[in-house]
Design a protein around this motif. Structure first.
Motif, PDB file in Angstrom:
ATOM      1  N   ASP A  69      -6.539   2.228 -17.531  1.00 42.11           N
ATOM      2  CA  ASP A  69      -6.879   2.046 -16.132  1.00 42.11           C
ATOM      3  C   ASP A  69      -6.234   0.796 -15.543  1.00 42.11           C
ATOM      4  OD1 ASP A  69      -8.722   4.278 -16.286  1.00 42.11           O
ATOM      5  OD2 ASP A  69     -10.025   2.933 -17.409  1.00 42.11           O
ATOM      6  N   THR A  70      -6.265  -0.286 -16.276  1.00 44.28           N
ATOM      7  CA  THR A  70      -5.693  -1.546 -15.796  1.00 44.28           C
ATOM      8  C   THR A  70      -5.364  -2.448 -16.981  1.00 44.28           C
ATOM      9  OG1 THR A  70      -6.050  -3.498 -14.396  1.00 44.28           O
ATOM     10  CG2 THR A  70      -7.984  -2.609 -15.517  1.00 44.28           C
ATOM     11  N   LEU A  71      -4.373  -3.288 -16.802  1.00 46.91           N
ATOM     12  CA  LEU A  71      -3.990  -4.247 -17.838  1.00 46.91           C
ATOM     13  C   LEU A  71      -4.536  -5.631 -17.558  1.00 46.91           C
ATOM     14  CD1 LEU A  71      -0.223  -3.261 -18.303  1.00 46.91           C
ATOM     15  CD2 LEU A  71      -2.186  -2.501 -19.651  1.00 46.91           C
ATOM     16  N   VAL A  72      -5.189  -5.796 -16.397  1.00 49.93           N
ATOM     17  CA  VAL A  72      -5.611  -7.137 -15.993  1.00 49.93           C
ATOM     18  C   VAL A  72      -7.110  -7.218 -15.761  1.00 49.93           C
ATOM     19  CG1 VAL A  72      -3.362  -7.641 -14.966  1.00 49.93           C
ATOM     20  CG2 VAL A  72      -5.195  -6.708 -13.533  1.00 49.93           C
ATOM     21  N   LEU A  73      -7.650  -8.418 -15.934  1.00 45.14           N
ATOM     22  CA  LEU A  73      -9.043  -8.719 -15.665  1.00 45.14           C
ATOM     23  C   LEU A  73      -9.258  -8.844 -14.156  1.00 45.14           C
ATOM     24  CD1 LEU A  73      -9.397 -11.395 -18.493  1.00 45.14           C
ATOM     25  CD2 LEU A  73     -10.317  -9.061 -18.516  1.00 45.14           C
ATOM     26  N   PRO A  74     -10.506  -8.891 -13.692  1.00 48.00           N
ATOM     27  CA  PRO A  74     -10.747  -8.953 -12.247  1.00 48.00           C
ATOM     28  C   PRO A  74     -10.019 -10.096 -11.541  1.00 48.00           C
ATOM     29  CG  PRO A  74     -12.785  -8.493 -13.400  1.00 48.00           C
ATOM     30  CD  PRO A  74     -11.768  -8.785 -14.451  1.00 48.00           C
ATOM     31  N   ALA A 120      -8.637  -0.174  -9.804  1.00 51.31           N
ATOM     32  CA  ALA A 120      -9.536  -0.076 -10.966  1.00 51.31           C
ATOM     33  C   ALA A 120     -10.838  -0.831 -10.778  1.00 51.31           C
ATOM     34  CB  ALA A 120      -8.811  -0.556 -12.220  1.00 51.31           C
ATOM     35  N   TRP A 121     -10.766  -2.106 -10.434  1.00 52.32           N
ATOM     36  CA  TRP A 121     -11.994  -2.898 -10.369  1.00 52.32           C
ATOM     37  C   TRP A 121     -12.830  -2.548  -9.148  1.00 52.32           C
ATOM     38  CZ3 TRP A 121     -13.620  -4.837 -14.622  1.00 52.32           C
ATOM     39  CH2 TRP A 121     -12.705  -5.212 -15.607  1.00 52.32           C
ATOM     40  N   PRO A 180     -21.917  19.280 -12.357  1.00 53.59           N
ATOM     41  CA  PRO A 180     -21.860  18.268 -13.410  1.00 53.59           C
ATOM     42  C   PRO A 180     -21.898  16.863 -12.822  1.00 53.59           C
ATOM     43  CG  PRO A 180     -20.091  19.889 -13.624  1.00 53.59           C
ATOM     44  CD  PRO A 180     -20.683  20.065 -12.272  1.00 53.59           C
ATOM     45  N   PRO A 181     -22.293  15.876 -13.614  1.00 50.00           N
ATOM     46  CA  PRO A 181     -22.281  14.501 -13.130  1.00 50.00           C
ATOM     47  C   PRO A 181     -20.852  14.033 -12.865  1.00 50.00           C
ATOM     48  CG  PRO A 181     -22.734  14.558 -15.479  1.00 50.00           C
ATOM     49  CD  PRO A 181     -22.782  15.973 -14.999  1.00 50.00           C
ATOM     50  N   ALA A 182     -20.705  13.090 -11.942  1.00 56.63           N
ATOM     51  CA  ALA A 182     -19.399  12.548 -11.607  1.00 56.63           C
ATOM     52  C   ALA A 182     -19.204  11.190 -12.268  1.00 56.63           C
ATOM     53  CB  ALA A 182     -19.250  12.415 -10.095  1.00 56.63           C
ATOM     54  N   LEU A 183     -17.979  10.959 -12.704  1.00 55.38           N
ATOM     55  CA  LEU A 183     -17.557   9.652 -13.202  1.00 55.38           C
ATOM     56  C   LEU A 183     -16.427   9.182 -12.308  1.00 55.38           C
ATOM     57  CD1 LEU A 183     -16.903   8.565 -16.861  1.00 55.38           C
ATOM     58  CD2 LEU A 183     -15.271   8.016 -15.055  1.00 55.38           C
ATOM     59  N   LEU A 184     -16.591   7.997 -11.738  1.00 57.30           N
ATOM     60  CA  LEU A 184     -15.594   7.447 -10.821  1.00 57.30           C
ATOM     61  C   LEU A 184     -14.875   6.281 -11.484  1.00 57.30           C
ATOM     62  CD1 LEU A 184     -14.360   7.160  -7.928  1.00 57.30           C
ATOM     63  CD2 LEU A 184     -16.302   5.645  -7.407  1.00 57.30           C
ATOM     64  N   HIS A 185     -13.548   6.343 -11.483  1.00 57.85           N
ATOM     65  CA  HIS A 185     -12.782   5.206 -11.999  1.00 57.85           C
ATOM     66  C   HIS A 185     -11.448   5.124 -11.270  1.00 57.85           C
ATOM     67  CE1 HIS A 185      -9.647   7.110 -14.650  1.00 57.85           C
ATOM     68  NE2 HIS A 185     -10.461   8.126 -14.509  1.00 57.85           N
ATOM     69  N   GLY A 186     -10.776   3.992 -11.416  1.00 61.18           N
ATOM     70  CA  GLY A 186      -9.525   3.773 -10.702  1.00 61.18           C
ATOM     71  C   GLY A 186      -8.377   3.458 -11.625  1.00 61.18           C
ATOM     72  N   GLU A 187      -7.248   3.153 -11.017  1.00 61.38           N
ATOM     73  CA  GLU A 187      -6.019   2.867 -11.757  1.00 61.38           C
ATOM     74  C   GLU A 187      -5.320   1.682 -11.101  1.00 61.38           C
ATOM     75  OE1 GLU A 187      -1.633   4.943 -12.219  1.00 61.38           O
ATOM     76  OE2 GLU A 187      -3.405   6.226 -12.074  1.00 61.38           O
ATOM     77  N   ASP A 188      -4.938   0.712 -11.924  1.00 63.30           N
ATOM     78  CA  ASP A 188      -4.187  -0.448 -11.459  1.00 63.30           C
ATOM     79  C   ASP A 188      -4.920  -1.145 -10.298  1.00 63.30           C
ATOM     80  OD1 ASP A 188      -2.268  -0.101 -13.442  1.00 63.30           O
ATOM     81  OD2 ASP A 188      -1.038   1.192 -12.180  1.00 63.30           O
ATOM     82  N   ARG A 189      -4.352  -1.165  -9.097  1.00 68.54           N
ATOM     83  CA  ARG A 189      -4.977  -1.936  -8.009  1.00 68.54           C
ATOM     84  C   ARG A 189      -6.368  -1.435  -7.645  1.00 68.54           C
ATOM     85  NH1 ARG A 189      -0.743  -1.340  -3.337  1.00 68.54           N
ATOM     86  NH2 ARG A 189      -0.580   0.706  -4.368  1.00 68.54           N
TER      87      ARG A 189
END
Length: 228
Positions: A202-207, A182-183, A171-180
């Protein structure tokens, strides 16, 4: 986070307008707790589908949303309004049974991979080829460590498919992060040509580190970041 489906529906519509192609959400009971209860799920799905009629909707099946794995299975089997897909954290007790129950009901399965042990379990699972996608979820680690961790997990989830290429469907992969992470994970996914996601889970803050007003602002910021 609100437990009001109408408020979530407004947030969802704003997210789609900002550029979201699919929506992942956590149905909640009136106390604001994540739940898989059929009536709660149905009310949330009804509200979101009215607000975003052409957008695929997915939910969590995280272990925290029900007391135990057998209860999760009973709830899934009793759903009368079905999401388009659901995430299953592969390290949790009963993950394969939950994935089978979802698949039997025609619900797409996202395999959530949080760490190396889960990646190995999923890579050798007979359910691998039945999954809609594999979510490589980088935990809250420093941004400079994201690429090494992401490469390690992606290698693990693809190694088995490569060694069994005559029979396996990857299957295709989706990559994402959490907090520090995320971006950094979002930018890495774009660079590697992978699907990705961003939202308040994933995060509460903008880049730039400023608190985001909502999911739509995070999505808009992601589009700007990926265009530069």
């Amino acid at each position: 986070m609100t437990a009001d489906p109408a408020a979530i529906a407004r947030e969802a519509a704003a997210s789609v307008a900002a550029g979201a192609h699919t929506l992942h959400f956590h149905p909640k009971n009136p106390l604001g707790e994540d739940t898989l209860e059929p009536h709660c799920l149905a009310s949330w799905l009804t509200a979101l589908r009215k607000a975003c009629p052409a957008t695929p909707l997915g939910v969590t099946t995280g272990a925290w949303s029900s007391p135990d794995a057998p209860t999760r299975l009973r709830m899934i089997e009793s759903w009368h309004e079905l999401p388009d897909f659901a995430s299953v954290n592969w390290h949790e007790e009963g993950a394969e049974e939950v994935a089978e129950a979802l698949h039997a009901r025609g619900i797409g399965v996202e395999a959530g991979i949080w760490h190396a042990d889960a990646a190995r379990q999923w890579a050798s699972s007979p359910l691998r080829g039945k999954c809609l996608r594999v979510l490589v979820e980088i935990q809250d680690i420093p941004a400079e460590n994201v690429e090494t961790e992401a490469k390690s997990l992606l290698d693990l989830v693809t190694d088995q498919a490569q060694s069994d290429s005559q029979h396996a469907v990857q299957p295709p992969a989706l990559l994402h992060g959490e907090d520090r992470s995320a971006w950094a994970a979002l930018q890495l996914a774009a660079r590697w040509g992978l699907d990705t996601r961003i939202g308040l889970e994933d995060t509460l803050v903008l880049p730039e580190g400023i608190q985001a007003d909502g999911n739509a602002e995070l999505i808009a910021a992601a589009k700007i970041l990926l265009a530069t």
